[in-house]
Design a protein around this motif. Structure first.
Motif, short mmCIF file in Angstrom:
data_model
loop_
_atom_site.label_atom_id
_atom_site.label_comp_id
_atom_site.label_asym_id
_atom_site.label_seq_id
_atom_site.Cartn_x
_atom_site.Cartn_y
_atom_site.Cartn_z
N GLN A 70 0.85 -1.24 0.07
CA GLN A 70 -0.05 -0.15 0.22
C GLN A 70 0.72 1.26 0.12
O GLN A 70 0.44 2.18 -0.64
CB GLN A 70 -0.92 -0.12 1.19
CG GLN A 70 -1.86 1.36 1.06
CD GLN A 70 -2.74 1.41 -0.01
OE1 GLN A 70 -3.27 0.27 -0.43
NE2 GLN A 70 -2.84 2.71 -0.32
N ALA A 71 2.09 1.13 0.66
CA ALA A 71 2.72 2.49 0.76
C ALA A 71 3.49 2.75 -0.57
O ALA A 71 3.49 3.77 -1.16
CB ALA A 71 3.94 2.13 1.81
N ARG A 72 3.95 1.42 -1.33
CA ARG A 72 4.51 1.70 -2.78
C ARG A 72 3.26 2.24 -3.69
O ARG A 72 3.79 3.18 -4.66
CB ARG A 72 4.93 0.30 -3.00
CG ARG A 72 5.76 -0.41 -2.39
CD ARG A 72 7.26 0.05 -2.93
NE ARG A 72 8.41 -0.71 -2.07
CZ ARG A 72 9.25 -0.23 -1.60
NH1 ARG A 72 9.62 1.17 -2.07
NH2 ARG A 72 10.18 -0.78 -0.99
N GLY A 79 4.06 10.71 -5.12
CA GLY A 79 5.46 11.44 -5.11
C GLY A 79 6.44 10.48 -5.97
O GLY A 79 7.63 10.43 -5.35
N GLY A 80 6.31 9.86 -7.07
CA GLY A 80 7.45 9.12 -7.65
C GLY A 80 8.54 9.66 -8.14
O GLY A 80 9.75 9.23 -8.03
N ARG A 81 8.40 11.14 -8.38
CA ARG A 81 9.81 11.83 -8.72
C ARG A 81 10.26 12.75 -7.76
O ARG A 81 11.44 13.10 -7.55
CB ARG A 81 9.46 12.61 -9.80
CG ARG A 81 9.07 11.98 -11.02
CD ARG A 81 8.99 12.59 -12.50
NE ARG A 81 9.98 13.63 -12.58
CZ ARG A 81 10.25 14.74 -13.16
NH1 ARG A 81 8.97 15.07 -13.83
NH2 ARG A 81 11.18 15.57 -13.55
N ILE A 82 9.23 13.09 -6.84
CA ILE A 82 9.80 13.84 -5.62
C ILE A 82 10.42 13.20 -4.45
O ILE A 82 11.56 13.78 -3.84
CB ILE A 82 8.68 14.85 -4.85
CG1 ILE A 82 8.02 15.69 -6.10
CG2 ILE A 82 8.90 15.49 -3.97
CD1 ILE A 82 6.80 16.16 -5.85
N VAL A 85 14.07 6.90 -4.15
CA VAL A 85 14.54 5.75 -3.32
C VAL A 85 13.53 5.58 -1.96
O VAL A 85 14.51 5.70 -0.84
CB VAL A 85 16.22 6.18 -3.05
CG1 VAL A 85 16.70 4.76 -2.44
CG2 VAL A 85 17.00 6.69 -4.16
N PRO A 86 12.51 5.44 -1.93
CA PRO A 86 11.43 5.26 -0.83
C PRO A 86 12.01 3.79 -0.13
O PRO A 86 12.48 2.76 -0.81
CB PRO A 86 10.23 5.30 -1.09
CG PRO A 86 10.29 4.77 -2.65
CD PRO A 86 11.66 5.09 -3.29
N SER A 87 11.77 3.91 0.97
CA SER A 87 11.95 2.55 1.91
C SER A 87 10.92 2.63 3.04
O SER A 87 10.57 3.47 3.38
CB SER A 87 13.33 2.65 2.51
OG SER A 87 13.74 3.26 3.72
N VAL A 88 10.27 1.44 2.89
CA VAL A 88 9.08 1.24 3.85
C VAL A 88 9.38 0.13 5.22
O VAL A 88 9.90 -0.95 4.55
CB VAL A 88 7.84 0.87 3.17
CG1 VAL A 88 6.72 0.57 4.07
CG2 VAL A 88 7.70 1.90 2.09
N THR A 104 14.62 9.98 -0.24
CA THR A 104 15.65 11.10 -0.57
C THR A 104 14.76 12.14 -1.35
O THR A 104 14.16 11.45 -2.23
CB THR A 104 16.77 10.63 -1.43
OG1 THR A 104 17.39 9.63 -0.55
CG2 THR A 104 17.91 11.70 -1.48
N VAL A 105 15.01 13.17 -1.01
CA VAL A 105 14.03 14.48 -1.67
C VAL A 105 14.72 14.73 -3.12
O VAL A 105 16.20 14.71 -3.02
CB VAL A 105 13.87 15.54 -1.17
CG1 VAL A 105 13.01 16.54 -1.73
CG2 VAL A 105 13.25 15.16 0.46
N MET A 106 14.16 15.06 -4.24
CA MET A 106 14.75 15.21 -5.39
C MET A 106 15.53 16.44 -5.31
O MET A 106 15.14 17.54 -4.56
CB MET A 106 13.53 15.57 -6.35
CG MET A 106 14.20 16.16 -7.78
SD MET A 106 12.50 16.18 -8.82
CE MET A 106 11.85 17.84 -8.25
N ALA A 107 16.91 16.50 -5.83
CA ALA A 107 17.53 17.64 -5.69
C ALA A 107 17.38 18.76 -6.66
O ALA A 107 17.32 18.42 -7.84
CB ALA A 107 19.29 17.15 -5.58
N VAL A 108 17.33 19.96 -6.47
CA VAL A 108 17.41 21.19 -7.03
C VAL A 108 18.55 21.82 -6.85
O VAL A 108 19.12 22.33 -7.93
CB VAL A 108 16.05 22.03 -6.64
CG1 VAL A 108 16.06 23.31 -7.46
CG2 VAL A 108 14.76 21.63 -6.89
N VAL A 109 19.02 21.81 -5.73
CA VAL A 109 20.32 22.32 -5.49
C VAL A 109 21.32 21.28 -5.58
O VAL A 109 21.32 20.33 -4.95
CB VAL A 109 20.55 23.09 -4.31
CG1 VAL A 109 21.81 23.92 -3.91
CG2 VAL A 109 19.48 24.11 -4.00
#
Length: 135
Positions: A70-72, A79-82, A85-88, A104-109
């Motif tokens: 369900q989490a996946r 938030g597939g792109r935001i 590398v999710p872990s549950v 991990t949050v998508m990097a802008v900087v």
């Protein structure tokens, strides 16, 4: 040569110098604002996914695997792109279920790697008698 003409000549190029110094700083500040807005959004995605996983895993016939699935599904929908590398992690006992979601949050900087997480905990559903004993 008058004092006014000397002063005008001394200021030549000042605007270009200021522009070269100020614009990169302003762009970096704008990118940091966007980055931290993404972190805030990713936290909400992680918390929502943890709550949905908890709802699936804590039911009487639920399992930890159903909670992870369900989490996946929640990650994929929101938030597939935001949140990359999710872990549950689902910990289900007879009395309590806990779900921890991290990513991990998508990097802008460039070079800034930030993480977001969410946790949800609740009692595991079970049948009991009015006295609190299991049937």
């Amino acid at each position: 040569m008058t004092a006014i003409s000397r002063k005008l000549r001394d200021d030549r190029g000042a605007a270009t110098t200021q522009l070269v110094l100020v614009v990169p700083v302003l762009l970096l500040l704008a990118m940091l604002v966007v980055q931290f807005a993404l972190v805030w959004h990713a936290r909400h995605i992680a918390q929502y996914s943890a709550a949905r996983a908890l709802a699936a895993a804590r039911t009487k016939d639920g399992t930890a695997a159903e909670g992870r699935a369900q989490a996946r599904r929640s990650f994929t929908a929101l938030g597939g792109r935001i949140l990359t590398v999710p872990s549950v992690a689902v910990d289900r006992t007879t009395s309590q279920t806990t779900v921890r979601v991290r990513g991990t949050v998508m990097a802008v900087v460039p070079g800034l790697h930030l993480h977001a997480s969410g946790t949800a905990t609740g009692p595991t559903e079970r049948l009991t008698t009015p006295t609190g004993e299991r049937p």
